[in-house]
Design a protein around this motif. Structure first.
Motif, short mmCIF file in Angstrom:
data_model
loop_
_atom_site.label_atom_id
_atom_site.label_comp_id
_atom_site.label_asym_id
_atom_site.label_seq_id
_atom_site.Cartn_x
_atom_site.Cartn_y
_atom_site.Cartn_z
N LEU A 42 -11.05 7.09 -0.20
CA LEU A 42 -10.39 7.07 -1.50
C LEU A 42 -10.58 5.73 -2.19
N CYS A 43 -10.57 4.65 -1.39
CA CYS A 43 -10.61 3.30 -1.94
C CYS A 43 -11.88 2.56 -1.52
N GLY A 44 -12.60 3.10 -0.53
CA GLY A 44 -13.79 2.43 -0.03
C GLY A 44 -13.51 1.39 1.03
N ASP A 45 -12.34 1.47 1.64
CA ASP A 45 -11.97 0.49 2.68
C ASP A 45 -12.59 0.88 4.02
N GLU A 46 -13.06 -0.13 4.75
CA GLU A 46 -13.58 0.10 6.09
C GLU A 46 -13.03 -0.95 7.03
N GLY A 67 -13.41 -3.98 1.72
CA GLY A 67 -12.56 -3.11 0.91
C GLY A 67 -11.56 -3.94 0.13
N CYS A 68 -10.49 -3.29 -0.27
CA CYS A 68 -9.53 -3.93 -1.15
C CYS A 68 -8.68 -4.97 -0.41
N SER A 69 -7.99 -5.77 -1.19
CA SER A 69 -7.18 -6.85 -0.62
C SER A 69 -6.08 -6.34 0.30
N VAL A 128 -0.84 5.64 -3.28
CA VAL A 128 -2.28 5.63 -3.04
C VAL A 128 -2.67 4.41 -2.21
N ARG A 129 -1.96 3.29 -2.46
CA ARG A 129 -2.29 2.06 -1.75
C ARG A 129 -1.71 2.01 -0.34
N VAL A 130 -0.73 2.87 -0.07
CA VAL A 130 -0.16 2.92 1.29
C VAL A 130 -1.27 3.24 2.28
N LYS A 131 -2.20 4.12 1.86
CA LYS A 131 -3.34 4.47 2.73
C LYS A 131 -4.16 3.24 3.07
N CYS A 132 -4.29 2.33 2.12
CA CYS A 132 -5.04 1.08 2.35
C CYS A 132 -4.32 0.24 3.40
N ALA A 133 -3.01 0.10 3.25
CA ALA A 133 -2.23 -0.76 4.15
C ALA A 133 -2.17 -0.19 5.56
ZN ZN Z 1 -7.84 0.00 -0.44
#
Ligand code: ZN
Length: 159
Positions: A42-46, A67-69, A128-133
């Motif tokens: 979704l965000c491109g985080d790896e 990926g994102c911060s 949406v950002r919870v998935k990143c964290a």
């Molecule tokens: Zn992210």
């Protein structure tokens, strides 16, 4: 440059950006006991995680990622939170952080035990950002499960 940080309290932003710009325990362990990777398309985080486990403790841990911060800072904070800890405590921290991020009333979570990770609680407002964290923690979960399965196999061979 905006590394994709939602509007959070200034203090939390600073902690997150500090981990993003100067990640702790970055790299790959030469001879890990377990390694695992995951992504958040979704965000491109790896995130790629390697762990050395000795005497039931996380003796060393390192991560690679992009990926994102939020995702990268969460990984950096996570390595600090689990390094040197017994696996049982690592599982506790893992559970506590996931509850902090996904439950509206996670009042039983001991924030002091989470250290810098507390800074990510504002992200809860941005589903949406919870998935990143949570991504690095899902990779950690998989690593612990893989390790446990490996231990069980080793025990079965001995018997
Ligand atoms: Zn992210």
């Amino acid at each position: 440059m905006n590394p994709g940080l939602p509007s959070l309290d200034e203090l939390y932003r600073e902690v997150i950006l500090d981990h993003y710009q100067s990640p702790r325990n970055r790299g790959r362990l030469a001879d890990p006991d377990v390694a695992s990777a995951g992504s958040n398309p979704l965000c491109g985080d790896e995130i790629e995680l390697s762990l050395r486990i000795r005497d039931g403790q996380v003796a060393d841990v390192a991560f690679e990622g992009r990926g994102c911060s939020i995702s990268q800072a969460s990984a950096s904070m996570m390595t600090e939170a689990i390094k040197g800890r017994p696996l049982a405590e690592v599982r506790e921290v893992l559970g506590a952080f996931k509850r902090l991020m996904t439950e509206r009333d996670a009042t039983d979570v001991d924030l002091a035990a989470l250290g810098d990770l507390e800074a990510l609680q504002g992200v809860r407002r941005y589903p949406v950002r919870v998935k990143c964290a949570v991504l690095p923690w899902n990779v950690l979960q998989e690593s612990l499960d893989l390790y446990r399965a490996g231990q069980a196999r080793a025990r079965a061979r001995e018997e």
